[in-house]
Design an enzyme around this catalytic site. Sequence first.
Site, mmCIF file in Angstrom:
data_model
loop_
_atom_site.group_PDB
_atom_site.id
_atom_site.type_symbol
_atom_site.label_atom_id
_atom_site.label_comp_id
_atom_site.label_asym_id
_atom_site.label_seq_id
_atom_site.Cartn_x
_atom_site.Cartn_y
_atom_site.Cartn_z
ATOM 1 N N PRO A 140 -11.455 48.368 40.256
ATOM 2 C CA PRO A 140 -12.651 48.085 39.471
ATOM 3 C C PRO A 140 -13.692 49.204 39.468
ATOM 4 C CG PRO A 140 -12.671 46.848 41.515
ATOM 5 C CD PRO A 140 -11.374 47.581 41.487
ATOM 6 N N ASP A 197 -9.027 55.744 30.322
ATOM 7 C CA ASP A 197 -10.025 55.207 29.404
ATOM 8 C C ASP A 197 -11.348 54.982 30.105
ATOM 9 O OD1 ASP A 197 -9.171 52.552 30.479
ATOM 10 O OD2 ASP A 197 -7.430 53.024 29.206
ATOM 11 N N LYS A 209 -11.264 53.180 24.783
ATOM 12 C CA LYS A 209 -11.504 52.268 23.672
ATOM 13 C C LYS A 209 -12.912 51.715 23.821
ATOM 14 C CE LYS A 209 -7.158 50.848 24.723
ATOM 15 N NZ LYS A 209 -6.348 49.763 25.218
ATOM 16 N N GLY A 236 -8.160 50.853 34.342
ATOM 17 C CA GLY A 236 -9.122 50.129 35.168
ATOM 18 C C GLY A 236 -8.460 48.881 35.747
ATOM 19 N N ILE A 254 -3.056 43.144 34.200
ATOM 20 C CA ILE A 254 -3.999 42.062 33.919
ATOM 21 C C ILE A 254 -4.951 42.528 32.819
ATOM 22 C CG2 ILE A 254 -5.848 40.627 34.868
ATOM 23 C CD1 ILE A 254 -4.332 40.536 37.464
ATOM 24 N N THR A 298 -7.725 44.016 40.667
ATOM 25 C CA THR A 298 -8.255 43.598 39.378
ATOM 26 C C THR A 298 -9.749 43.264 39.495
ATOM 27 O OG1 THR A 298 -7.872 42.148 37.502
ATOM 28 C CG2 THR A 298 -7.640 41.147 39.685
ATOM 29 N N MET A 340 -14.087 40.461 29.636
ATOM 30 C CA MET A 340 -14.522 40.821 28.288
ATOM 31 C C MET A 340 -15.347 39.706 27.641
ATOM 32 S SD MET A 340 -10.953 42.607 27.058
ATOM 33 C CE MET A 340 -9.857 41.567 27.998
HETATM 34 N N1 SAH Z 1 -7.031 45.640 33.763
HETATM 35 C C1 SAH Z 1 -8.414 45.370 34.082
HETATM 36 C C2 SAH Z 1 -9.089 44.571 33.008
HETATM 37 C C3 SAH Z 1 -9.194 45.257 31.697
HETATM 38 S S1 SAH Z 1 -10.085 44.322 30.527
HETATM 39 C C4 SAH Z 1 -8.504 44.668 35.430
HETATM 40 O O1 SAH Z 1 -7.475 44.252 35.974
HETATM 41 O O2 SAH Z 1 -9.604 44.563 35.939
HETATM 42 C C5 SAH Z 1 -11.688 44.979 30.695
HETATM 43 C C6 SAH Z 1 -12.626 43.975 31.326
HETATM 44 O O3 SAH Z 1 -12.459 43.959 32.722
HETATM 45 C C7 SAH Z 1 -14.074 44.295 31.119
HETATM 46 O O4 SAH Z 1 -14.526 43.916 29.850
HETATM 47 C C8 SAH Z 1 -14.701 43.467 32.212
HETATM 48 O O5 SAH Z 1 -14.739 42.119 31.857
HETATM 49 C C9 SAH Z 1 -13.688 43.589 33.319
HETATM 50 N N2 SAH Z 1 -14.060 44.637 34.281
HETATM 51 C C10 SAH Z 1 -13.360 45.719 34.610
HETATM 52 N N3 SAH Z 1 -13.977 46.450 35.556
HETATM 53 C C11 SAH Z 1 -15.119 45.792 35.843
HETATM 54 C C12 SAH Z 1 -16.197 46.035 36.744
HETATM 55 N N4 SAH Z 1 -16.231 47.110 37.539
HETATM 56 N N5 SAH Z 1 -17.210 45.150 36.777
HETATM 57 C C13 SAH Z 1 -17.202 44.074 35.989
HETATM 58 N N6 SAH Z 1 -16.211 43.802 35.122
HETATM 59 C C14 SAH Z 1 -15.180 44.641 35.047
#
Ligand code: SAH
Length: 477
Positions: A241, A264, A286, A317, A322, A347, A399
């Site tokens: 994250p 990204d 994106k 990320g 996920i 995640t 999201m």
């Molecule tokens: N594959 C990623 C998710 C991608 S979708 C995962 O497993 O975390 C992108 C969404 O992930 C963002 O819109 C947000 O809702 C969440 N997200 C990712 N990193 C975050 C963070 N550091 N803090 C809060 N929400 C986060």
Amino acid sequence: MNEAASADTGAPAGPTQDFPAFLDMGGRRVVVVGGASSARRKLARLVDCGARIEIIAPAPDEAMLACVAEHDLHLHQRDWLADDFRGVCLVVAASDDAQLDAAVANAAQAAGCWVNVANQPRISSFLIPSLIERSPLQVAVSSGGTSPVLARLLAARIDAYLPRTYGELGKLAQRYHERIRRKFGSPRQRRRFWEQMLNGRVGELILQNRPAQADTLLEQALQDTLGDADRGEVYLVGAGPGDPDLLSFRALRMMQQCDVVLFDRLVSEPVMALVNPRAEHIYVGKQRRDHAVPQASINSLLVSHARRGRRVLRLKGGDPFIFGRGGEEIETLAAHGIAFQVVPGITAAAGCASYAGIPLTHRDHAQSCLFVTGHLKDGTVDLDWPALARSRQTVVIYMGLVGLPVICQQLIRHGLPATHPVAIVSQGTLHNQQVLTGTLADLPEQVRREAITPPTLIIVGEVVRLREKLAWFETRA
Ligand code: SAH
């Protein structure tokens, strides 16, 4: 290390560094003076290197006697004599008596031996480093005698970072040394070949404990130097994250050995800073409305870079499987017969929940947890509302920032009380993490008032109330 020694030899004054070296001790004579725990600690290392070890101790303790018997060492049960050091390569003074050790050091140096004195680096002429063993590889760490504790801490760090199987790479090199020497005439060609093998898929297979497959691939590469081993590979890696400390060792290894990285916006700057700086960086980010690089183009970029024989890091990320479209990307790779591996990441739900002090499940409040996407499409969010609007479960919404008002309304409409707790975590796990908590009725208004920066994660459920007691991350600052 040894000021006295350099004065004796007339070496130029001023700070000097020790000369690091690995000695072949096979068959050489080593004398250890001391019969208790300090001497035993020193012996532990010496018995492995094939030296002819003699121990001088008038009254060895039980454990020392056992050690002598176990390793078939030569014990002189008496006081030491200056004559003991004639023709000896190394002397270790570890009698637990500082004065006696200093006298041993003097006599041994007069006899031309290298001496290590327990706990007295200043009168030692060689130091025994902290060691990380990945036989046949060895990593030695020295603080030059300034702080053995620091050297040990550093060694522990390196030890934690180095895969347990790292030594197998050395064994592979031993197995193929002769054939590769015969196949490649010039040292340069040999070096290039080895770099490709150890840094590429062959090396990865070894680290994954799959030596048979590694051998097959290396054999192939030997038959045909432009064969499979030269082909590229894609690493689909979860970057977590945001906090770089949450990366896995494996993720870090892939990040450091890639030739090109596709990343990204979600991958945080501190994580990007750990990617091999010599790798080509390609941003395929994106934005919400504006898809900078369409998914199909990302897929074909991965294919074309791998086809050029490059190690391609697809950094995502959180976790790639996920809400990460990781599945789609590797489907394309599989269809094109390109090798890939997937490294999970923490995640956002797990990272944000931990750093916000909100356990996602709890025996008293939530027996299950759902991960959903709150992406707004044509002004609505298409979710199974009756399934989400249940008590005793936690719902995590990725999201969901733009759709938050709709989401809260729908949850109330489908039966959750307006007072049901909900939290939003912005920039989770990063130093500027921000958490707002409220109810389904009032959180959207709070979010409107505060300047909340994406990415944000929404957590709905009774567990949100626990944050009051369990918040730890922001309060530490
Ligand atoms: N594959 C990623 C998710 C991608 S979708 C995962 O497993 O975390 C992108 C969404 O992930 C963002 O819109 C947000 O809702 C969440 N997200 C990712 N990193 C975050 C963070 N550091 N803090 C809060 N929400 C986060």
